[in-house]
Design a protein around this motif. Structure first.
Motif, PDB file in Angstrom:
ATOM      1  N   TRP A  18      74.742   7.508 -12.553  1.00  0.00           N
ATOM      2  CA  TRP A  18      76.114   7.971 -12.369  1.00  0.00           C
ATOM      3  C   TRP A  18      76.123   9.353 -11.726  1.00  0.00           C
ATOM      4  O   TRP A  18      75.312  10.207 -12.060  1.00  0.00           O
ATOM      5  N   THR A  38      73.646  14.347 -11.785  1.00  0.00           N
ATOM      6  CA  THR A  38      73.551  12.913 -12.056  1.00  0.00           C
ATOM      7  C   THR A  38      73.214  12.691 -13.526  1.00  0.00           C
ATOM      8  O   THR A  38      72.600  13.538 -14.175  1.00  0.00           O
ATOM      9  N   ASP A 121      83.575   1.263 -12.546  1.00  0.00           N
ATOM     10  CA  ASP A 121      82.708   2.280 -11.959  1.00  0.00           C
ATOM     11  C   ASP A 121      83.125   3.723 -12.225  1.00  0.00           C
ATOM     12  O   ASP A 121      82.561   4.638 -11.624  1.00  0.00           O
ATOM     13  N   HIS A 122      84.121   3.949 -13.105  1.00  0.00           N
ATOM     14  CA  HIS A 122      84.598   5.306 -13.367  1.00  0.00           C
ATOM     15  C   HIS A 122      84.994   5.476 -14.829  1.00  0.00           C
ATOM     16  O   HIS A 122      85.744   4.661 -15.366  1.00  0.00           O
ATOM     17  N   TYR A 142      82.625  10.637 -14.346  1.00  0.00           N
ATOM     18  CA  TYR A 142      81.440   9.867 -13.986  1.00  0.00           C
ATOM     19  C   TYR A 142      81.838   8.800 -12.964  1.00  0.00           C
ATOM     20  O   TYR A 142      82.837   8.101 -13.158  1.00  0.00           O
ATOM     21  N   ARG A 144      79.950   5.597 -10.832  1.00  0.00           N
ATOM     22  CA  ARG A 144      78.710   4.840 -10.686  1.00  0.00           C
ATOM     23  C   ARG A 144      78.097   5.117  -9.324  1.00  0.00           C
ATOM     24  O   ARG A 144      78.782   5.104  -8.307  1.00  0.00           O
ATOM     25  N   ASP A 145      76.808   5.381  -9.302  1.00  0.00           N
ATOM     26  CA  ASP A 145      76.070   5.656  -8.068  1.00  0.00           C
ATOM     27  C   ASP A 145      75.479   4.338  -7.593  1.00  0.00           C
ATOM     28  O   ASP A 145      74.464   3.895  -8.135  1.00  0.00           O
TER      29      ASP A 145
END
Length: 146
Positions: A18, A38, A121-122, A142, A144-145
């Motif tokens: 993240w 991260t 994703d958040h 956060y 998602r990476d």
């Protein structure tokens, strides 16, 4: 689905990498800081996740490397028991409704965290820290990476 995105299994949701941005505000002094970096959640043998955060924290114009490690242990019904790196209890985490509030007393200060999930994703945490030693608000986003 409403304002929050329910998470049936918090460990499955968090697993991975993240991008993190955190604002820190000292309500007593008015000072502000920011962390960027991260967070990586990696599987551990007991079925939990190791949380390792690293990046740069800027406070009063000075940038410094910063990192922390937490352990997320499996809890009942898709929840987690969050612990400090040395195993001491930190807080519980139940995102089955997409939102959770947790308290952590630390000496004479009280940390109250609100966790909210916006989508797959958040997610966000907002910690309010009050007591004789601290009066802070820490807001962390956060993403998602991928």
């Amino acid at each position: 689905m409403g304002e929050f995105w329910p998470v049936p299994d918090v460990l499955a949701y968090l697993a991975g990498r993240w991008r993190v941005t955190r604002s820190v505000r000292d309500l007593a002094s008015g000072e502000r800081g920011e962390f960027t970096g991260t967070t990586v959640f990696t599987a551990e043998e007991d079925g939990g996740l190791l949380h390792h955060e690293s990046g740069t924290f800027v406070w009063q114009g000075v940038a410094r490397p910063a990192e922390r490690t937490l352990r997320f242990r499996p809890g009942a019904g898709g929840t987690a028991d969050v612990r400090f790196a040395d195993g001491r209890p930190f807080h519980d985490l139940d995102l089955t409704r997409g939102r959770h509030v947790a308290d952590h007393p630390c000496a004479a200060d009280l940390y109250r965290g609100e966790f909210t999930v916006r989508d797959p994703d958040h997610w966000r945490t907002v910690w309010h820290v009050h007591g004789p030693a601290k009066d802070l608000v820490l807001r962390t986003d956060y993403a998602r990476d991928v």
